[in-house]
Design an enzyme around this catalytic site. Structure first.
Site, PDB file in Angstrom:
ATOM      1  N   ARG A  52       0.844  -1.206   0.000  1.00 57.76           N
ATOM      2  CA  ARG A  52       0.000   0.000   0.000  1.00 57.76           C
ATOM      3  C   ARG A  52       0.878   1.255   0.000  1.00 57.76           C
ATOM      4  NH1 ARG A  52      -1.891   1.907   4.482  1.00 57.76           N
ATOM      5  NH2 ARG A  52      -2.320  -0.098   5.469  1.00 57.76           N
ATOM      6  N   ASP A 176      -6.713  19.565 -14.447  1.00 60.91           N
ATOM      7  CA  ASP A 176      -7.062  18.235 -14.945  1.00 60.91           C
ATOM      8  C   ASP A 176      -6.615  18.203 -16.414  1.00 60.91           C
ATOM      9  OD1 ASP A 176      -8.308  16.002 -16.058  1.00 60.91           O
ATOM     10  OD2 ASP A 176     -10.057  16.133 -14.763  1.00 60.91           O
TER      11      ASP A 176
HETATM   12  N1  PLP Z   1     -11.434  13.895 -15.268  1.00 55.71           N
HETATM   13  C1  PLP Z   1     -11.956  13.792 -16.500  1.00 55.71           C
HETATM   14  C2  PLP Z   1     -11.732  14.906 -17.483  1.00 55.71           C
HETATM   15  C3  PLP Z   1     -12.703  12.665 -16.860  1.00 55.71           C
HETATM   16  O1  PLP Z   1     -13.239  12.581 -18.098  1.00 55.71           O
HETATM   17  C4  PLP Z   1     -12.897  11.628 -15.899  1.00 55.71           C
HETATM   18  C5  PLP Z   1     -13.702  10.415 -16.231  1.00 55.71           C
HETATM   19  O2  PLP Z   1     -14.426  10.383 -17.200  1.00 55.71           O
HETATM   20  C6  PLP Z   1     -12.352  11.785 -14.626  1.00 55.71           C
HETATM   21  C7  PLP Z   1     -11.612  12.920 -14.349  1.00 55.71           C
HETATM   22  C8  PLP Z   1     -12.542  10.721 -13.571  1.00 55.71           C
HETATM   23  O3  PLP Z   1     -11.730   9.632 -13.840  1.00 55.71           O
HETATM   24  P1  PLP Z   1     -12.031   8.104 -13.455  1.00 55.71           P
HETATM   25  O4  PLP Z   1     -13.251   7.692 -14.206  1.00 55.71           O
HETATM   26  O5  PLP Z   1     -10.774   7.406 -13.865  1.00 55.71           O
HETATM   27  O6  PLP Z   1     -12.256   8.068 -11.974  1.00 55.71           O
END
Ligand code: PLP
Length: 379
Positions: A52, A176
């Site tokens: 972990r 992101d």
């Molecule tokens: N950020 C974006 C831009 C996404 O499109 C997604 C999922 O579709 C996520 C975060 C979340 O990721 P996960 O589905 O791997 O938890």
């Protein structure tokens, strides 16, 4: 960790990869062991103690991701949402977060339904409007969360402007970078502090593994707290997940460029089609974020959305008519996907009912366009 000067193509193939020291295997062995032998004096001779906390496959993946984004370190998680959760958990009750209003709907839901009840304060604002972000600052704002291009309207946020606003307010920034990937966008070059990924998408690239990551630009007390939470909250990926993600990363640059070339052609086709009301793709000159995307990105990506003149029913029919595009949510895999986005996001969605989102894959662009053409013709 020393930053590499190699190009992204070389890093995709080599960062975190090395022939196995024990066997000389080129493909890394998958280390399933959950625990590691200690020295007679209680030390950990190879640096691993319990899976972990760290695992050799995870360390290889984290080395690769840190190098791809040009950060000081990366932390891998069991999903993108687990990575986001870890960032928010590193804050304190009463802290304030500014989140872009068109962030991935799952991140918004996490903030609204899980973290606001835990006393995190959250403002959702249009981060493509830097003034709106500035106005939303409060004395306790600790974090600004942006996603660019955004989901599903492909809006573009000025990363340098947001980083400057945050710096003056002593707040941290997270971008992101799932849609753009490090191949097309380098958020650290614009002063972002952290990059988040749903590795499930382009990094994995084959729709067969869930994963998430946070990359830190520089080591800090906050990045140490994230590392602590990774191990102590425990939302870690399995060794096989890490192996798949490292394998996916090796071809990231090839896939993303091929997918982007296809998306440019598809966006051009849709923009000319009579049944289509609007195409949301930053590569089109008509897109409000086109100039900024041109400056901030090295390509416009392979995600696009379009709205239909015939309303929600027409959008549903186009999706139903698709034969080569697969009707499914998610993105970033080699196969092209199509979805009616609002019905996937649920009743609280702000996505227009007549919107169709596509994730463009690596198939031949002509075949993909022919499929959309027949799906639209059958309206
Ligand atoms: N950020 C974006 C831009 C996404 O499109 C997604 C999922 O579709 C996520 C975060 C979340 O990721 P996960 O589905 O791997 O938890």
């Amino acid at each position: 960790m020393q930053k590499s000067t190699a190009h992204i193509e070389t890093l995709c193939v080599h960062a975190g990869h090395a022939p196995d020291a024990a066997t000389a295997a080129i493909s890394p062995p998958i280390h399933l062991s959950t625990t590691f032998e200690r020295d007679a004096d209680g030390g950990y001779p190879k640096g691993f103690s319990y899976a972990r906390a760290a695992n050799p496959n995870r360390t290889q993946l984290e080395t690769c991701l840190a190098a791809l984004e040009g950060g000081s370190e990366a932390l891998a998680f069991s999903s993108g949402v687990a990575a986001a959760m870890t960032v928010f958990q590193a804050l304190k009750p009463g802290d304030h977060v500014i989140c872009t209003q068109d962030a991935y709907h799952g991140v918004q839901r996490l903030l609204r339904e899980v973290l606001q009840p835990w006393q995190l304060r959250v403002s959702f604002v249009d981060a493509a409007d830097a003034d709106a972000v500035r106005k939303a600052l409060t004395p306790v704002t600790q974090l600004i969360w942006v996603e660019t291009p955004s989901n599903p309207l492909l809006r573009i946020t000025d990363l340098a402007a947001i980083a400057e606003i945050a710096r003056r307010a002593h707040a941290l920034t997270v971008c992101d970078n799932t849609f753009a990937t490090p191949v097309l966008q380098r958020p650290f070059d614009y002063g972002m502090d952290f990059i988040m990924h749903s590795a499930t998408k382009y990094l994995g690239g084959h729709s067969d593994v869930l994963g998430g990551a946070i990359v830190a630009r520089t080591a800090s007390a906050f990045s140490e707290r994230l590392r602590l939470l990774q191990s102590e909250a425990g939302a870690v990926p399995s060794p096989f997940d890490c192996w798949l993600l490292l394998r996916g990363a090796a071809t990231l640059h090839l896939r993303v460029r091929a997918q982007t070339e296809n998306a440019v052609r598809i966006a051009g086709f849709l923009a000319e089609h009579q049944a289509v009301e609007n195409v949301f793709y930053p590569g089109l000159e008509s897109h409000p974020g086109h100039a900024l995307a041109k400056q901030q990105m090295r390509g416009f990506g392979a995600m696009l959305s379009f709205t239909l003149r015939g309303g929600a029913a027409a959008a549903m029919r186009v999706v139903a008519n698709a034969k080569l595009f697969i009707r499914a949510t998610s993105l970033g895999g080699v196969e092209s996907l199509i979805e009616h986005r609002a019905s996937m996001e649920g009743p609280d969605t702000k996505t227009p009912g007549n919107l169709v989102r596509v994730s463009v894959g690596v198939e031949h662009a002509g075949d993909l366009i022919a499929d959309l053409d027949q799906a639209l013709a059958a309206l």
